[in-house]
Design an enzyme around this catalytic site. Structure first.
Site, short mmCIF file in Angstrom:
data_model
loop_
_atom_site.label_atom_id
_atom_site.label_comp_id
_atom_site.label_asym_id
_atom_site.label_seq_id
_atom_site.Cartn_x
_atom_site.Cartn_y
_atom_site.Cartn_z
N ASP A 185 0.90 -1.16 0.00
CA ASP A 185 0.00 0.00 0.00
C ASP A 185 0.93 1.20 0.00
O ASP A 185 1.61 1.47 1.00
CB ASP A 185 -0.87 0.01 1.27
CG ASP A 185 -1.83 1.18 1.27
OD1 ASP A 185 -1.39 2.30 0.96
OD2 ASP A 185 -3.02 0.98 1.56
N HIS A 186 0.99 1.93 -1.11
CA HIS A 186 2.08 2.92 -1.22
C HIS A 186 1.94 4.06 -0.22
O HIS A 186 2.89 4.78 0.03
CB HIS A 186 2.22 3.43 -2.66
CG HIS A 186 1.25 4.49 -3.06
ND1 HIS A 186 -0.01 4.22 -3.50
CD2 HIS A 186 1.36 5.84 -3.07
CE1 HIS A 186 -0.62 5.36 -3.78
NE2 HIS A 186 0.17 6.36 -3.53
N HIS A 213 -5.68 2.93 1.36
CA HIS A 213 -4.89 4.08 1.83
C HIS A 213 -5.52 4.77 3.05
O HIS A 213 -4.85 5.06 4.03
CB HIS A 213 -4.73 5.11 0.71
CG HIS A 213 -4.19 4.54 -0.57
ND1 HIS A 213 -3.29 3.51 -0.60
CD2 HIS A 213 -4.41 4.86 -1.87
CE1 HIS A 213 -2.98 3.22 -1.85
NE2 HIS A 213 -3.65 4.03 -2.64
C1 BG6 Z 1 -3.61 4.98 -6.13
C2 BG6 Z 1 -4.99 5.03 -6.71
O1 BG6 Z 1 -3.47 3.85 -5.30
O2 BG6 Z 1 -3.39 6.16 -5.36
C3 BG6 Z 1 -5.16 6.27 -7.58
O3 BG6 Z 1 -5.21 3.86 -7.50
C4 BG6 Z 1 -4.80 7.50 -6.80
O4 BG6 Z 1 -6.48 6.36 -8.08
C5 BG6 Z 1 -3.45 7.35 -6.13
O5 BG6 Z 1 -4.75 8.58 -7.73
C6 BG6 Z 1 -3.19 8.50 -5.18
O6 BG6 Z 1 -1.88 8.40 -4.69
P1 BG6 Z 1 -1.09 9.70 -4.21
O7 BG6 Z 1 0.19 9.16 -3.71
O8 BG6 Z 1 -0.96 10.58 -5.41
O9 BG6 Z 1 -1.94 10.32 -3.14
#
Ligand code: BG6
Length: 507
Positions: free
Chosen positions: A194-195, A257
């Site tokens: 989960d990034h 997230h």
């Molecule tokens: C991804 C989603 O996991 O996270 C995207 O699939 C979203 O839809 C993105 O735009 C948002 O990531 P960040 O790091 O830009 O907040």
């Protein structure tokens, strides 16, 4: 003797650790994620000299590319990133290989094994392999099975699997996928990514809470009256309609997230700083979380979808007009929810979460609002004193701010709110790494702290089951409210929080 990948339990989060020799295999190497996130993150690790010299990246997909094709596609896709450091890029590129693989064919699996053996000999990667599944979720099961059947996951010390989100579509599919994956290898080999957990500021919530003595004593229902967790985006669905139409904001952002931010904000302090202790606490708090009204989800969940907006100079399309989207789509691009956590620390404190695309501002943050002063001794600038608020800014402008009342200058005794600021940029002066840089390094090191364990992922899905069931069986009960693009979402979401005499923060 070759070096096995060791499990660095109890190694501090920010110590630089040495990634052992290995081959990283990216399934889905021709896809978007590979060139937008994975290869740039690996190149960043390379530039920081954190990759060992015995290292290779094997891109795998169905397309019949050669190593050279793969290298030149990545060079083009990375554009300036590769041009800015041409020598480093050239060196990095020489460690990129490509194999066209169809894992449903025995021949494809045999070719993959032969190629990995050849890379092992060429790069001395000691049979250490990290398989990254950046394929459509429908192929997670097939890929794991094929790798396990061919013996490529046999050695838990040398082989591991990184699995992208979404891990399942709901509670029961996540359970089945966990079962399938854990029939193929051990939990210690599985890295569900989960990034958001790779973001410095999300990790900082742990440090802020557990390395200071001033926050923990007040981090509970006695002092905190509500918590807001927001991830708002200005972008629309971009070129991902095919995926997004089957996912929507609930599966794309909330289940993973936002839920991870919720878990880190609300978990109990772990006894030790080790992966299992942390993940135990996260799983435990998620198991105690519930929708504010599980029987009537519409009372605590608002879904929205953007329609057209912007200005005459810069108009933006509505979701249903975006390429690839069904003109009658009922996929939500916005979700707001109210949750409770039934435990000693949080009983009765509402947690409001919201996320949406095409909103007014890009921002992710956690806001803790403290209880009002019991007696108002002073006149306040706005009529009544504001509650103290701690804002943890995940992005942009990474940092934190604390709002409190001070005496307004002058002869009277009026109070007004001011903010005390901490900014990562000002304090450290260097930009933090992208989440994928951190997480790829951790996966290759075998450190699972920032990855989601099987029970956590299931608890997260279970939390949203009442909503998912209604969307499936009786969507009319959870209507989709339209909102104008580039605004803060549907009015119904304001009403959700307004019922509790609160407002969403709109910085
Ligand atoms: C991804 C989603 O996991 O996270 C995207 O699939 C979203 O839809 C993105 O735009 C948002 O990531 P960040 O790091 O830009 O907040």
């Amino acid at each position: 003797m070759s070096t096995p990948i060791t499990n660095p339990l109890r190694i501090g989060l920010r110590q630089e650790r040495v990634i052992p020799p290995q081959c990283l295999i990216i399934f889905g190497a021709s896809g978007d994620l590979a060139h937008r996130k994975l290869i740039p993150a690996l190149f960043e690790l390379f530039k920081q000299r954190r990759l060992p010299s015995e290292f290779a990246i094997l891109g795998c997909a169905r397309r019949a590319w050669s190593d050279e094709d793969f290298r030149s596609k990545m060079t083009d896709a990375l554009g300036n990133v590769s041009k800015e450091s041409p020598e480093a890029w050239e060196k990095f590129c020489s460690g990129l290989f490509y194999e066209s693989v169809d894992l449903q064919e025995q021949e494809g699996i045999n070719n993959l094994k032969n190629r990995l053996d050849a890379i092992d000999r060429l790069k001395a990667t000691h049979n250490n392999r990290t398989f990254y599944l950046s394929v459509s979720p429908n192929f997670y099961g097939i890929t794991c099975r094929a790798l396990a059947d061919s013996g490529l996951l046999n050695d838990p010390k040398r082989s591991r699997l990184v699995i992208e989100k979404p891990f399942g579509r709901d509670y029961s599919s996540a359970q089945s996928l966990n079962k399938l994956v854990l029939n193929c290898c051990q939990e210690s080999q599985v890295f569900r990514i989960d990034h958001y957990l790779g973001k410095e500021t999300v990790q900082n919530i742990l440090v802020l809470r557990f390395a200071n003595t001033i926050f923990e004593p007040i981090w509970n229902r006695n002092y905190i009256s509500s918590v807001q967790i927001t991830a708002s985006e200005t972008v629309g669905v971009e070129e991902r309609a095919g995926y997004y139409e089957t996912s929507g904001a609930l599966r794309d952002m909330v289940q993973n997230h936002l839920t991870q931010m919720l878990a880190i904000t609300s978990m109990e302090p772990p006894g030790h700083f080790d992966p299992e202790a942390i993940r135990n606490e996260k799983a435990k708090v998620l198991q105690a979380a519930r929708l504010a009204n599980e029987n009537i989800p519409s009372e605590c969940c608002i879904r929205g979808q953007y329609n057209k907006g912007g200005t005459s100079d810069d108009p933006v399309l509505g979701y249903r007009e975006e390429p690839g989207v069904n003109p009658k789509s009922t996929t939500e691009t916005y979700v707001a929810m109210k949750l409770f956590i039934d435990n000693w620390r949080w009983q009765g404190v509402p947690f409001y979460i919201r996320t949406g695309k095409r909103l007014a501002k890009r921002l992710s943050e956690v806001v803790l609002t403290f209880r009002e002063a019991p007696v108002h001794l002073f006149d306040a600038a706005g009529g009544s004193p504001t509650s103290n608020q701690l804002v943890l800014r995940i992005q942009p402008n990474e940092g934190a701010e604390f709002r409190f009342e001070v005496k307004s200058p002058g002869s009277g005794m009026r109070s007004r709110p001011v903010e005390m600021e901490f900014s990562y940029d000002e304090s450290f002066g260097e930009p933090s790494d992208e989440g994928y840089v951190r997480l790829l390094a951790d996966a290759m090191l075998g450190d699972p702290t920032l990855f989601t364990r099987n029970d956590e992922v299931e608890a997260a899905w279970r939390l949203y089951t009442p909503v998912l069931e209604i969307i499936e069986d009786n969507p009319a009960l959870l209507p989709i409210y339209q909102y104008e693009a580039r605004t803060w979402g549907p009015a119904a979401a304001d009403a959700l929080i307004g019922k509790d005499n609160l407002l969403w923060r709109r910085p």
